[in-house]
Design a protein around this motif. Sequence first.
Motif, PDB file in Angstrom:
ATOM      1  N   TYR A 271     -72.415 117.936 -18.079  1.00  0.00           N
ATOM      2  CA  TYR A 271     -71.596 116.799 -18.701  1.00  0.00           C
ATOM      3  C   TYR A 271     -71.087 117.663 -20.209  1.00  0.00           C
ATOM      4  CZ  TYR A 271     -69.715 112.826 -21.459  1.00  0.00           C
ATOM      5  OH  TYR A 271     -69.086 112.127 -22.175  1.00  0.00           O
ATOM      6  N   ALA A 272     -71.959 118.111 -20.956  1.00  0.00           N
ATOM      7  CA  ALA A 272     -71.369 118.513 -22.285  1.00  0.00           C
ATOM      8  C   ALA A 272     -70.447 119.517 -21.833  1.00  0.00           C
ATOM      9  CB  ALA A 272     -72.621 119.036 -22.887  1.00  0.00           C
ATOM     10  N   TRP A 273     -70.630 120.505 -21.047  1.00  0.00           N
ATOM     11  CA  TRP A 273     -69.760 121.582 -20.754  1.00  0.00           C
ATOM     12  C   TRP A 273     -68.274 121.014 -20.486  1.00  0.00           C
ATOM     13  CZ3 TRP A 273     -67.271 123.216 -15.881  1.00  0.00           C
ATOM     14  CH2 TRP A 273     -66.750 124.664 -16.214  1.00  0.00           C
ATOM     15  N   ARG A 274     -68.479 120.054 -19.526  1.00  0.00           N
ATOM     16  CA  ARG A 274     -66.992 119.544 -19.059  1.00  0.00           C
ATOM     17  C   ARG A 274     -66.483 118.801 -20.371  1.00  0.00           C
ATOM     18  NH1 ARG A 274     -68.667 116.464 -13.172  1.00  0.00           N
ATOM     19  NH2 ARG A 274     -68.784 118.422 -12.087  1.00  0.00           N
ATOM     20  N   GLN A 275     -67.128 118.075 -21.144  1.00  0.00           N
ATOM     21  CA  GLN A 275     -66.504 117.551 -22.293  1.00  0.00           C
ATOM     22  C   GLN A 275     -65.772 118.651 -23.280  1.00  0.00           C
ATOM     23  OE1 GLN A 275     -66.826 114.298 -22.693  1.00  0.00           O
ATOM     24  NE2 GLN A 275     -66.244 113.780 -24.671  1.00  0.00           N
TER      25      GLN A 275
ATOM     26  N   LEU B 260     -86.028 118.376 -15.888  1.00  0.00           N
ATOM     27  CA  LEU B 260     -84.992 119.734 -16.182  1.00  0.00           C
ATOM     28  C   LEU B 260     -83.843 118.965 -15.233  1.00  0.00           C
ATOM     29  CD1 LEU B 260     -87.334 122.673 -15.562  1.00  0.00           C
ATOM     30  CD2 LEU B 260     -86.374 121.726 -17.545  1.00  0.00           C
ATOM     31  N   LEU B 261     -83.946 118.537 -14.486  1.00  0.00           N
ATOM     32  CA  LEU B 261     -82.702 117.944 -13.703  1.00  0.00           C
ATOM     33  C   LEU B 261     -81.798 117.147 -14.552  1.00  0.00           C
ATOM     34  CD1 LEU B 261     -83.780 116.983 -10.091  1.00  0.00           C
ATOM     35  CD2 LEU B 261     -82.290 119.181 -10.858  1.00  0.00           C
ATOM     36  N   GLY B 262     -82.394 116.153 -15.429  1.00  0.00           N
ATOM     37  CA  GLY B 262     -81.853 115.482 -16.366  1.00  0.00           C
ATOM     38  C   GLY B 262     -81.106 116.428 -17.527  1.00  0.00           C
ATOM     39  N   LEU B 263     -81.686 117.388 -17.908  1.00  0.00           N
ATOM     40  CA  LEU B 263     -81.394 118.149 -18.824  1.00  0.00           C
ATOM     41  C   LEU B 263     -80.164 118.962 -18.246  1.00  0.00           C
ATOM     42  CD1 LEU B 263     -81.254 119.475 -21.781  1.00  0.00           C
ATOM     43  CD2 LEU B 263     -82.797 121.135 -20.900  1.00  0.00           C
ATOM     44  N   THR B 264     -80.151 119.364 -16.990  1.00  0.00           N
ATOM     45  CA  THR B 264     -79.106 120.067 -16.590  1.00  0.00           C
ATOM     46  C   THR B 264     -77.639 119.364 -16.430  1.00  0.00           C
ATOM     47  OG1 THR B 264     -80.597 121.563 -14.966  1.00  0.00           O
ATOM     48  CG2 THR B 264     -78.287 121.418 -14.397  1.00  0.00           C
TER      49      THR B 264
END
Length: 332
Positions: A141-145, A132-136
């Motif tokens: 990263y996706a949000w920033r991108q 879950l930490l990996g998914l978060t």
Amino acid sequence: MSTPLLILLGLGMLVLGGEFFVRGAVRIAERLGVSPLMIGLTLVGFGTSTPELVTSVQASLAGSPGIALGNIVGSNIANILLILGLSALVFPIVVPSAALRRDGVVGAVAAAALLAVGLFWTLDRVVGVAFLLGLTSYLVYAWRQESASTGDHTAAFEKAQALEEVHPGGLAQHAEHPPGGFWRGVPASIGFVVVGLALVVAGGGFLVEGATALARGLGVSESVIGLTIVAVGTSMPELVTSLVAAVRRHADVALGNVLGSNIYNVLGIGGVTALIAPTAVPPEIAGFDMFVMLGVALLLLVLARSGWRIGRREGGLLLALYAGYLLWIWPS
């Protein structure tokens, strides 16, 4: 109730419940002022994976690890070989190089991590937290991108965009409050969430019960049923959204939908399942099917890198490989 009817009823309730849950949750989030981007990356992404999530958790709680893990692993295999293969047959897929380097590699790393857990560890709460930490981290990263507005969309974004292909203008498009203020439509949205959750929970129970009964009746392992019937059944939303995107010649969205789903399946569904109901990984899945899952993730990288295009020939190859996989694992 007969076993086939139990399975069909469970799948139908899962799909319908997931649809209700996503619609209700998105509407509530809109009225709370959550941005459409964040809604798409989180609520829509997780919501469309609700059938797989509920099924794996309930199977693990019921003491059926073959169905719980088979659902995750089988869904990832079907996403690439079946869904992407069919989508490429409908319309060839042009592969954005940045998306492949980022999301394709993340999907392959996630598959490798699940394989390592199956070989050397177990699906316990430590693994659940790590996943879950990996998914978060990936979602941040996706949000920033996406916020940077570079036009280079992540798979997490395109997973939500694929659902928008089925419901144009219907999800996460308007963050402003509608006329009538915050409370306009909120009771109905809450009702959608409650009904959706009730349907997916009940549907997951029916599906797990039917799948275990089918395994006993046919004299096959629960793992085989989880890897095939359950996995394909719970992947129906991804199949529909990817095919609709391909028909509308947005095949790149179909690719992002598959990559995003595979990341969510391992890190999200695997993580939540491990937290709620830790379970051992069946040796037959760890010894073969997880290697297949990693192999097809790497194969996708190779095929997509060759000319940055997945054409109808490659689509036919993927479907042929899926047929061969089913023949190999299904007892004669």
